[in-house]
Design an enzyme around this catalytic site. Structure first.
Site, PDB file in Angstrom:
ATOM      1  N   GLU A  64      18.467   1.892  26.796  1.00  0.00           N
ATOM      2  CA  GLU A  64      19.869   1.740  27.191  1.00  0.00           C
ATOM      3  C   GLU A  64      20.302   2.930  28.043  1.00  0.00           C
ATOM      4  O   GLU A  64      20.985   2.766  29.065  1.00  0.00           O
ATOM      5  CB  GLU A  64      20.772   1.673  25.949  1.00  0.00           C
ATOM      6  CG  GLU A  64      20.463   0.523  25.003  1.00  0.00           C
ATOM      7  CD  GLU A  64      19.454   0.913  23.912  1.00  0.00           C
ATOM      8  OE1 GLU A  64      18.476   1.623  24.218  1.00  0.00           O
ATOM      9  OE2 GLU A  64      19.634   0.469  22.768  1.00  0.00           O
ATOM     10  N   ALA A 170     -17.623  -2.066   7.985  1.00  0.00           N
ATOM     11  CA  ALA A 170     -18.784  -2.612   8.706  1.00  0.00           C
ATOM     12  C   ALA A 170     -19.922  -2.704   7.712  1.00  0.00           C
ATOM     13  O   ALA A 170     -20.343  -1.688   7.156  1.00  0.00           O
ATOM     14  CB  ALA A 170     -19.156  -1.689   9.864  1.00  0.00           C
ATOM     15  N   ALA A 180     -30.329   2.423   0.596  1.00  0.00           N
ATOM     16  CA  ALA A 180     -30.392   3.146  -0.685  1.00  0.00           C
ATOM     17  C   ALA A 180     -30.415   4.667  -0.477  1.00  0.00           C
ATOM     18  O   ALA A 180     -29.846   5.421  -1.265  1.00  0.00           O
ATOM     19  CB  ALA A 180     -31.617   2.700  -1.471  1.00  0.00           C
ATOM     20  N   THR A 288     -14.701   4.797  -2.282  1.00  0.00           N
ATOM     21  CA  THR A 288     -13.730   5.324  -3.254  1.00  0.00           C
ATOM     22  C   THR A 288     -12.326   5.286  -2.677  1.00  0.00           C
ATOM     23  O   THR A 288     -11.365   4.866  -3.331  1.00  0.00           O
ATOM     24  CB  THR A 288     -14.085   6.791  -3.618  1.00  0.00           C
ATOM     25  OG1 THR A 288     -15.471   6.850  -3.918  1.00  0.00           O
ATOM     26  CG2 THR A 288     -13.264   7.288  -4.788  1.00  0.00           C
ATOM     27  N   LEU A 289     -12.214   5.734  -1.433  1.00  0.00           N
ATOM     28  CA  LEU A 289     -10.906   5.739  -0.769  1.00  0.00           C
ATOM     29  C   LEU A 289     -10.387   4.305  -0.634  1.00  0.00           C
ATOM     30  O   LEU A 289      -9.223   4.013  -0.933  1.00  0.00           O
ATOM     31  CB  LEU A 289     -11.047   6.382   0.618  1.00  0.00           C
ATOM     32  CG  LEU A 289      -9.750   6.535   1.390  1.00  0.00           C
ATOM     33  CD1 LEU A 289      -8.943   7.695   0.816  1.00  0.00           C
ATOM     34  CD2 LEU A 289     -10.012   6.787   2.869  1.00  0.00           C
TER      35      LEU A 289
END
Ligand code: AOF
Ligand code: ZN
Length: 370
Positions: A64, A170, A180, A288-289
């Site tokens: 504006e 992913a 592993a 964990t996150l």
């Protein structure tokens, strides 16, 4: 969501002007930071355009104010007596980085304001009411859905009062993010990884846990080809110190910052990011996150890249969610499925970039319980 139109309906010239204001708001190449895209067109009493303006990002004048200045420069100080302002967002009523637009419109002699989206920002809202109280004709909610679509993430963040959270993951076909022994290069294809960089570039913050920093030493920067604006803020959550030699502890030359959020509480982390003017957090790992955010009900969207590979063992994408039986499963709705075709460019120096095969990208949203 469309709110009822208050007062008289918009005139055809005003609806046209609103479409033009949306075009202006969507001008390419704007770096907006925490602010929304906003456009404004000023019309004379015959519906002819006097001037236009759009917002170019936090700290710069609002749409504006730009339009008012352009009108004065083009026509002179009295250009706006009896004029109408058409804006994609309700004019603000607050003094923030710049002054209140509703007052500026009043001071300029505007007699009518037509806007699309009511301002969901609790700090700035109230301009419509202020203008109405001053005797201005106000028409609200015109083409509101289109206006919301200009700023979907900003709108959602303002409604939530926190940044929007997208979890990017992913995985192999069996939902693992590494083998592993922890090796994870490269599960998804080069084309998927390039797409993920575009996703990063579209967010203003990338968040990982301290465990991911220790295990993977990520740089979390957007690579050049995908960059459209400044690098997103790199944020790390967790109480552990970052290893001093980690890429996040040693900033790259472009000045990209790292913010260490010394907490395990996702609410606290998002509060701190909100206070730092962040609107869109890309949660990138680890398990964990991700589990902490899911348990707190703080994941708004998921982008999952799935590669046609089996690992059979290795880190899971997400940790324990407290689901003990199938009725407790966290259910999502699929919003979009995209086949990520192998990339066509295979520079020789990227021979170690892993198999380039077809991947699938899913976009999902947590299902709302009805
Ligand atoms: C904009 N551009 O054209 C309009 C906005 O940070 P500030 O002080 O500039 O205020 C930003 C808020 O002002 C924004 O969140 C929105 O609620 C309101 N209107 N903002 O950035 C504009 N009209
Ligand atoms: Zn304003």
């Amino acid at each position: 969501m469309t709110t009822a139109t208050a007062g008289p309906a918009a005139r055809p010239a005003e609806t046209d002007a609103l479409r033009r204001a949306m075009e202006l708001a969507a001008t390419d190449g704007l770096v907006l930071g925490p602010n929304p895209r906003v456009g404004c067109v000023l019309l004379d009493p015959d519906g002819v355009t006097i001037a236009e303006g759009y917002h170019r990002g936090a700290g710069t004048p609002h749409a504006e104010a730009v339009a008012l200045a352009n009108a004065r420069a083009a026509v002179g100080p009295d250009a706006l007596r009896g004029a109408t302002a058409v804006v994609t967002l309700e004019p603000c009523a607050h003094t923030g980085r710049t002054g209140p637009c509703a007052q500026a419109l009043l001071d300029a002699g505007i007699v009518r304001v037509v806007y699309a989206q009511p301002d969901p920002n609790p700090v700035a809202t109230g301009g419509g009411a202020l203008l109405r109280a001053a005797g201005v004709d106000v028409v609200a909610g015109v083409l509101e859905d289109e206006a919301r679509a200009l700023n979907p993430v900003w709108t959602r963040a303002m409604e939530l009062g926190r940044p929007v959270v997208t979890w990017k993951v992913a995985t192999s076909l069996d939902g693992r993010t590494g083998a592993a022994d922890g090796t994870s290069r490269w599960i998804t294809s080069a084309a998927s990884r390039a797409d993920a960089h575009r996703l990063r570039a579209a967010c203003d913050t990338v968040l990982v846990g301290t465990g991911t920093v220790a295990a993977d030493d990520p740089s979390l920067t957007v690579r050049d080809a995908a960059r459209t604006g400044p690098q997103p803020l790199r944020a790390v959550m967790g109480r552990r110190d970052l290893p001093p030699s980690s890429r996040l502890a040693v900033p790259p030359h472009d000045g990209t910052e790292t913010l260490h959020l010394r907490t395990h509480d996702p609410h606290e982390a998002l509060d701190a990011l909100w206070a730092a003017d962040r609107r869109h957090v890309l949660l990138e790992g680890g398990a964990t996150l991700a589990a902490a955010f899911w348990r707190a009900g703080l994941v708004d969207e998921v982008v999952a890249y799935v590669a046609p590979v089996l690992l059979g063992a290795g880190p899971d994408a997400v940790g324990d969610l407290g689901v003990t039986t199938i009725t407790g499963a966290v259910r999502l709705d699929v919003v979009d499925v995209m086949v990520v075709a192998p990339s066509t460019d295979h520079p020789a120096d990227q021979a170690d970039a892993g198999p380039d095969e077809t991947n699938v990208r899913l976009t999902l949203r947590p299902r709302k319980e009805s």
